[in-house]
Design an enzyme around this catalytic site. Sequence first.
Site, PDB file in Angstrom:
ATOM      1  N   SER A  55     -48.290  16.786  32.119  1.00 29.15           N
ATOM      2  CA  SER A  55     -47.601  15.904  30.931  1.00 29.15           C
ATOM      3  C   SER A  55     -46.252  15.721  31.034  1.00 29.15           C
ATOM      4  O   SER A  55     -45.576  14.829  30.338  1.00 29.15           O
ATOM      5  CB  SER A  55     -47.818  16.697  29.616  1.00 29.15           C
ATOM      6  N   LYS A 202     -39.402  17.653  28.768  1.00 26.54           N
ATOM      7  CA  LYS A 202     -40.964  17.538  28.570  1.00 26.54           C
ATOM      8  C   LYS A 202     -41.518  18.817  29.524  1.00 26.54           C
ATOM      9  O   LYS A 202     -41.178  18.934  30.540  1.00 26.54           O
ATOM     10  CB  LYS A 202     -41.487  16.391  28.815  1.00 26.54           C
ATOM     11  N   THR A 203     -42.298  19.441  28.756  1.00 30.61           N
ATOM     12  CA  THR A 203     -43.263  20.418  29.453  1.00 30.61           C
ATOM     13  C   THR A 203     -44.644  19.865  30.165  1.00 30.61           C
ATOM     14  O   THR A 203     -44.668  18.820  29.864  1.00 30.61           O
ATOM     15  CB  THR A 203     -43.696  21.616  28.488  1.00 30.61           C
ATOM     16  N   GLY A 204     -44.988  20.395  31.067  1.00 26.60           N
ATOM     17  CA  GLY A 204     -46.357  19.990  31.564  1.00 26.60           C
ATOM     18  C   GLY A 204     -47.055  21.459  32.128  1.00 26.60           C
ATOM     19  O   GLY A 204     -46.472  22.085  32.671  1.00 26.60           O
TER      20      GLY A 204
END
Length: 271
Positions: A55, A202-204
Amino acid sequence: MTRSFLHPMTALFLLAVIVSVPANGATICTIVLDANTGERLIDEGACETRQSPASTFKIAISLMGYDAGILQTPEQPEWPFEEGYIDWRKAWRAPANPTRWMRESVVWYSQQVTLRLGAERYAKYVDCFSYGNRDVSGVPVNGNGLTEAWLSSSLRISPLEQVGFLRKLVRRELPVSDGAVRNTATLLKHEPQPGGWLVFGKTGTGLPRDKADRLLRGKPFGWFVGWAEHSDGSVVFARLIQEAKRPLRPAGLLARDGLLDDLFGPDGHLN
């Protein structure tokens, strides 16, 4: 002429940082650069190891979408959920706009943006961004690169390449409009951190693949990538972790919380 906003002794200290290791996994890489000069302030681990962006690729999709006029504001467009869309999480079974898309990491919204871009324009953006290996072919038997290349598939990027991409974003060196950058930053903004830092990131979370290209289920990787701004300058960062077993929380959130604490907590390196 640009210059580092950190004192030389501080930079030397940061280079000597030992990366924290989660109890049930390991930190593959933590890298922090001065956004202006490119100076490596923290560089620990295998930072040239490529992994699926998961993501975190929403940062790139957001830039594409706003630049192409598919996305308009942080609130528009709002699209309805439809049966057949990816709905791994209950929260995704609802209408979404850009803000909700980024906050809830809604996969189907990403796919609706890339479908509207079309394969040619989508691939051109990825190439112009010099994004990782630039491979948006997806899984060959499915031909799904337009909607899934970033989901444990063909597209891969290293932490070092992540911060290189983010430096270009921060320095307005990507071939997108200023409005695309401003709107994307709005979607990525986090709560203010101690020391006057503003964080955008942003995380993923995803599943790695073994040497036989099989998914390693139950051993997710986690990303947190972005940048932080201060009155004295800015940094770009990336952390990639690998869990040894399925954690209670998404690996991306573990990567985020660990890095924010390491950088901006009571004993943080940038606090």
